[in-house]
Design an enzyme around this catalytic site. Sequence first.
Site, PDB file in Angstrom:
ATOM      1  N   LEU A 161       0.850  -1.282   0.044  1.00  0.00           N
ATOM      2  CA  LEU A 161      -0.010  -0.118   0.058  1.00  0.00           C
ATOM      3  C   LEU A 161       0.768   1.238   0.040  1.00  0.00           C
ATOM      4  CD1 LEU A 161      -2.884  -0.616   2.779  1.00  0.00           C
ATOM      5  CD2 LEU A 161      -3.115  -1.097   0.123  1.00  0.00           C
ATOM      6  N   ASP A 162       0.411   2.327  -0.808  1.00  0.00           N
ATOM      7  CA  ASP A 162       1.356   3.462  -0.646  1.00  0.00           C
ATOM      8  C   ASP A 162       1.238   4.012   0.895  1.00  0.00           C
ATOM      9  OD1 ASP A 162       1.441   3.431  -3.408  1.00  0.00           O
ATOM     10  OD2 ASP A 162      -0.029   4.844  -3.641  1.00  0.00           O
ATOM     11  N   LYS A 163       2.272   4.727   1.052  1.00  0.00           N
ATOM     12  CA  LYS A 163       2.568   5.374   2.518  1.00  0.00           C
ATOM     13  C   LYS A 163       1.318   5.917   2.813  1.00  0.00           C
ATOM     14  CE  LYS A 163       5.637   8.457   4.958  1.00  0.00           C
ATOM     15  NZ  LYS A 163       6.677   9.268   4.956  1.00  0.00           N
TER      16      LYS A 163
END
Length: 378
Positions: A161-163
Amino acid sequence: MSEDGSGSAATQAEMRQFVVADDDDGIRLDRWFKRHMPDTSFNIVSRWARTGQLRVNGKRAAPGDRLEAGQMIRLPPPEVAAVATAAAKAPRPRAPREPLSAEETELIRSLVIHQDRQAIVINKPPGLATQGGTKTEMHVDRLLDGIQFEADNRPKLVHRLDKDTSGVLLLARTSRAAQHFAKAFSSRTARKVYWAIVTGVPSIQDGMIELPIGKQPGTGGEKMHVDEKEGSPARTRYRVIERAGNRACWVELQPYTGRTHQLRVHMAAIGHPIVGDGKYGGAEAFLSGTISRKMHLHARRLKVDHPDGGAIDVVAGLPDHFAETLRNLGFEEARGDALPIDEVKFSETPEGKRRAIAHKAKDARKARRGERRGRSKP
């Protein structure tokens, strides 16, 4: 060395032998080396195979052969001129990881929303990276020692997942589970549901975005964009759940492919960037008033087949800023969960279709061979 590649008696005594573990059942031999002997290059493995030094249950083996639990892998002794290799049970020591503090252990354990013998699921908060990078010392991968619990090995990441994206993150607790989940994601049988707040309201309430995505030149691969000529195929289904006039709306997003930043790029491309996503939406991605400037993209639900049968079906609670925005816009959280999830059969996935075509071609070849045998009879 003898003709069959078995070597001299002295060399035979130095041969290394390993038993294929249950977790490695079904994997390719070259994948076994990557998993247990990462310092042994593919070229070395291929050379051992060509010269008969690589054996499985006493027979010559090739890198692409599939392994079965309980089989015996026999390898030659380490070669002075080759890249140093290590035994599967004792890989070359790596720099020890810094022990987690009590606070870090408490943090990662507080994120767990599902746990069984094969898998752990956490609800990743926004702002916590999945893996480390330049100037990123705190990330999920570093914290995984804190949720090893009674297992022999620390959990393994199987997707990202993106930050600044929150929500469901699946971890495998065994090598077999990691292989199973990786296949589920690559074959698109795993169903992922995201929630997002976007600016404006799409004219089509339930639509499919099909726009190829590639790396944007000049960004070092840090940013993606729609690339009709060289981009990889990308498909996203969206459904409008509720709208706040023409100002913004709450949408459900289901990715049918897994391109980097796919949901963010696709929503920005149709003129409705995700609220808080300045990278792809610019100034238009922010709403005035009390609406948070944080990213409003949340991995709400994941449904995936379990390695031991049945399914894992988990829902992740919203981060505070997302829940507050729903309230500010007058949206009811229960309405989003009322939408049915898309069920995708394996036969409908690209991998399933490929296998169906292969089986059909195989049956056709068998039929032709049968016809030839029939004609050859007197």
